[in-house]
Design an enzyme around this catalytic site. Structure first.
Site, PDB file in Angstrom:
ATOM      1  N   THR A 192     -30.356 -27.660  86.006  1.00 27.40           N
ATOM      2  CA  THR A 192     -30.764 -26.815  85.944  1.00 27.40           C
ATOM      3  C   THR A 192     -32.010 -26.986  85.726  1.00 27.40           C
ATOM      4  O   THR A 192     -32.746 -27.902  85.226  1.00 27.40           O
ATOM      5  CB  THR A 192     -30.629 -26.535  84.800  1.00 27.40           C
ATOM      6  OG1 THR A 192     -28.853 -25.856  84.324  1.00 27.40           O
ATOM      7  CG2 THR A 192     -31.590 -25.623  83.596  1.00 27.40           C
ATOM      8  N   ARG A 220     -18.755 -16.187  83.202  1.00 29.58           N
ATOM      9  CA  ARG A 220     -19.252 -16.718  82.456  1.00 29.58           C
ATOM     10  C   ARG A 220     -21.286 -16.813  82.023  1.00 29.58           C
ATOM     11  O   ARG A 220     -22.037 -16.851  82.718  1.00 29.58           O
ATOM     12  CB  ARG A 220     -19.072 -18.328  82.526  1.00 29.58           C
ATOM     13  CG  ARG A 220     -19.322 -19.402  81.623  1.00 29.58           C
ATOM     14  CD  ARG A 220     -20.904 -20.214  82.075  1.00 29.58           C
ATOM     15  NE  ARG A 220     -21.337 -21.237  80.839  1.00 29.58           N
ATOM     16  CZ  ARG A 220     -22.329 -21.756  81.344  1.00 29.58           C
ATOM     17  NH1 ARG A 220     -23.369 -21.533  82.318  1.00 29.58           N
ATOM     18  NH2 ARG A 220     -22.649 -23.048  80.305  1.00 29.58           N
ATOM     19  N   VAL A 221     -21.709 -16.805  80.623  1.00 27.89           N
ATOM     20  CA  VAL A 221     -22.913 -16.710  80.487  1.00 27.89           C
ATOM     21  C   VAL A 221     -22.959 -18.124  79.386  1.00 27.89           C
ATOM     22  O   VAL A 221     -22.923 -18.416  78.482  1.00 27.89           O
ATOM     23  CB  VAL A 221     -23.345 -15.901  79.095  1.00 27.89           C
ATOM     24  CG1 VAL A 221     -24.936 -15.499  79.191  1.00 27.89           C
ATOM     25  CG2 VAL A 221     -22.541 -14.644  80.138  1.00 27.89           C
ATOM     26  N   GLY A 222     -24.103 -18.808  80.338  1.00 34.11           N
ATOM     27  CA  GLY A 222     -24.839 -19.889  79.368  1.00 34.11           C
ATOM     28  C   GLY A 222     -25.661 -19.561  78.252  1.00 34.11           C
ATOM     29  O   GLY A 222     -25.888 -19.011  78.014  1.00 34.11           O
ATOM     30  N   ASP A 223     -26.344 -21.167  78.195  1.00 32.62           N
ATOM     31  CA  ASP A 223     -27.516 -20.999  77.134  1.00 32.62           C
ATOM     32  C   ASP A 223     -28.975 -20.486  77.668  1.00 32.62           C
ATOM     33  O   ASP A 223     -29.345 -19.942  77.377  1.00 32.62           O
ATOM     34  CB  ASP A 223     -28.290 -22.346  76.032  1.00 32.62           C
ATOM     35  CG  ASP A 223     -28.409 -23.666  77.897  1.00 32.62           C
ATOM     36  OD1 ASP A 223     -27.766 -23.337  78.479  1.00 32.62           O
ATOM     37  OD2 ASP A 223     -29.169 -23.907  77.490  1.00 32.62           O
ATOM     38  N   THR A 242     -31.479 -27.865  78.948  1.00 28.91           N
ATOM     39  CA  THR A 242     -30.699 -28.196  79.975  1.00 28.91           C
ATOM     40  C   THR A 242     -29.643 -28.883  79.540  1.00 28.91           C
ATOM     41  O   THR A 242     -29.718 -30.249  79.022  1.00 28.91           O
ATOM     42  CB  THR A 242     -31.237 -28.999  81.639  1.00 28.91           C
ATOM     43  OG1 THR A 242     -30.488 -29.246  82.049  1.00 28.91           O
ATOM     44  CG2 THR A 242     -32.314 -30.459  81.032  1.00 28.91           C
ATOM     45  N   GLY A 243     -28.531 -28.544  80.215  1.00 26.15           N
ATOM     46  CA  GLY A 243     -27.203 -29.364  79.479  1.00 26.15           C
ATOM     47  C   GLY A 243     -26.064 -28.091  79.367  1.00 26.15           C
ATOM     48  O   GLY A 243     -26.250 -27.717  80.456  1.00 26.15           O
ATOM     49  N   GLY A 245     -24.410 -25.502  78.510  1.00 27.42           N
ATOM     50  CA  GLY A 245     -24.712 -24.465  77.630  1.00 27.42           C
ATOM     51  C   GLY A 245     -23.607 -23.803  76.681  1.00 27.42           C
ATOM     52  O   GLY A 245     -24.057 -23.391  75.308  1.00 27.42           O
TER      53      GLY A 245
HETATM   54  N1  ASP Z   1     -27.462 -25.265  80.581  1.00 27.86           N
HETATM   55  C1  ASP Z   1     -26.418 -25.044  81.846  1.00 27.86           C
HETATM   56  C2  ASP Z   1     -26.000 -23.560  81.346  1.00 27.86           C
HETATM   57  O1  ASP Z   1     -24.738 -24.508  80.661  1.00 27.86           O
HETATM   58  C3  ASP Z   1     -26.228 -25.795  82.622  1.00 27.86           C
HETATM   59  C4  ASP Z   1     -27.549 -26.995  83.042  1.00 27.86           C
HETATM   60  O2  ASP Z   1     -28.313 -27.067  82.051  1.00 27.86           O
HETATM   61  O3  ASP Z   1     -26.995 -27.768  83.871  1.00 27.86           O
HETATM   62  O4  ASP Z   1     -25.816 -22.464  82.308  1.00 27.86           O
END
Ligand code: ASP
Length: 325
Positions: A192, A220-223, A242-243, A245
């Site tokens: 990300t 799917r919806v992330g953060d 980033t991480g 979500g």
């Molecule tokens: N935060 C992103 C998500 O969960 C993934 C990422 O940061 O690599 O979609």
């Protein structure tokens, strides 16, 4: 007039020093430096924080090394679904898109939602129709195809059809659990991208963009597109995360950092440390970049690596992949 300050990230993850060849490390750091210095030059030339984070994230999206825009990862149906958000700390104006495909620069789409709609978050087909109507740039699906990303999807599916994987990361998350299950045979990182900036007028802004997790379920919806989770900016601080979500959403990471500063009088460093500790305690992996109105920067993470570049009030560009955040 304040000195401009800018930080960018290209994802946190589990790339050990040993796993990254010197050539690959150089490639990442050169691209991070090129993008940070170019967005910083715009800031130094007088553009606002919102424009600077848009420029930085759009350049990161155009770079196939990162999991956003051109480098976006595949869903379980071998499609792309991208998320992005942007927030203007001066006004709390915000825009975001989720589950869009074909959009060349999702961050520009998020900005269009912020500036040209009455909404904050637009999803999927309806959002894409709105964006097409505004003339936002689209690319054919081939533009987003990468053999390496497709191989990541096949590898994730081969191990477990329900297994979602952070872009190139060594950790995978079974679909029915929020507890990380280590797969040390995978090498990689989360890809990300994001940017935070303080401009000459002391305004703050943040933007984040992603292809999400390899093998994620469609829908799917992330953060990343959720204001207050993976992206947040107000008059106190601007944050891009980033991480995984699913953890950042439940901790409202972006907003929590700014709220601790506002309500507790915590410094940016204190707020960042407390929030990262909470993330770790919940079992989440990742990191974030943040700037405050004084121009302080933090770039903490609890993973082995986070691709990052920053230019503080001294005007010097620094890049790093490993080490302390
Ligand atoms: N935060 C992103 C998500 O969960 C993934 C990422 O940061 O690599 O979609």
């Amino acid at each position: 007039m304040s000195d401009p300050v800018l930080a960018i990230h290209g994802g946190a993850g589990a790339v050990s020093r040993a796993a990254l060849t010197p050539d690959a490390a150089r490639d990442y750091e050169e691209n991070l430096r090129r993008i940070a210095t170019s967005a910083y030059a715009a800031l130094a030339g007088g553009v606002g924080a919102v424009e600077a984070v848009t420029l930085a994230v759009a350049m990161l999206e155009d770079c196939p090394l990162f999991n956003a825009g051109r480098g976006a990862v595949y869903t379980s149906k071998a499609t792309h679904e991208m998320d992005a958000a942007i927030m203007d700390g001066r006004t709390l104006a915000a825009g975001a898109v989720t589950c869009v495909h074909g959009v060349k620069n999702p961050v520009r789409a998020a900005r269009a939602v912020m500036e040209r709609s009455n909404h904050v978050l637009l999803a999927g087909e309806g959002g894409m129709e709105f964006l097409r109507g505004l003339g936002v740039a689209f690319e054919p699906e081939e533009y987003f195809h990468s053999e390496q990303r497709y191989a990541q999807l096949l590898a994730a599916r081969a191990k477990d059809p329900l297994r979602m994987v952070l872009d190139h990361d060594g950790t995978a998350w079974p679909a029915q659990s929020h507890a990380p299950a280590a797969h040390p045979d995978d090498k990689g990182r989360m890809g990300t991208v994001g940017a935070v900036a303080r401009d000459r007028s002391n305004a703050l802004a943040a933007a984040t963009s992603t292809g999400g997790l390899t093998n994620k379920l469609p829908g799917r919806v992330g953060d990343t597109p959720l204001i207050g989770a993976g992206c947040y900016a107000d008059a106190v601080a601007a944050v891009s995360c980033t991480g995984v979500g699913e953890y950042f959403i439940r901790l409202c990471v972006g907003h929590d950092i700014a709220a601790r500063m506002r309500y507790q009088g915590a410094s940016l460093a204190e707020a960042g440390r407390a929030v990262l500790d909470n993330l770790t305690a919940l079992g989440g992996s990742g990191g974030f970049i943040a700037v405050d109105k004084e121009g302080n920067l933090i770039l903490p993470f609890n993973t082995e690596s986070m691709y990052r570049a920053w230019i503080g009030t001294d005007g010097a560009c620094q890049t790093a992949i490993h080490g302390e955040g």
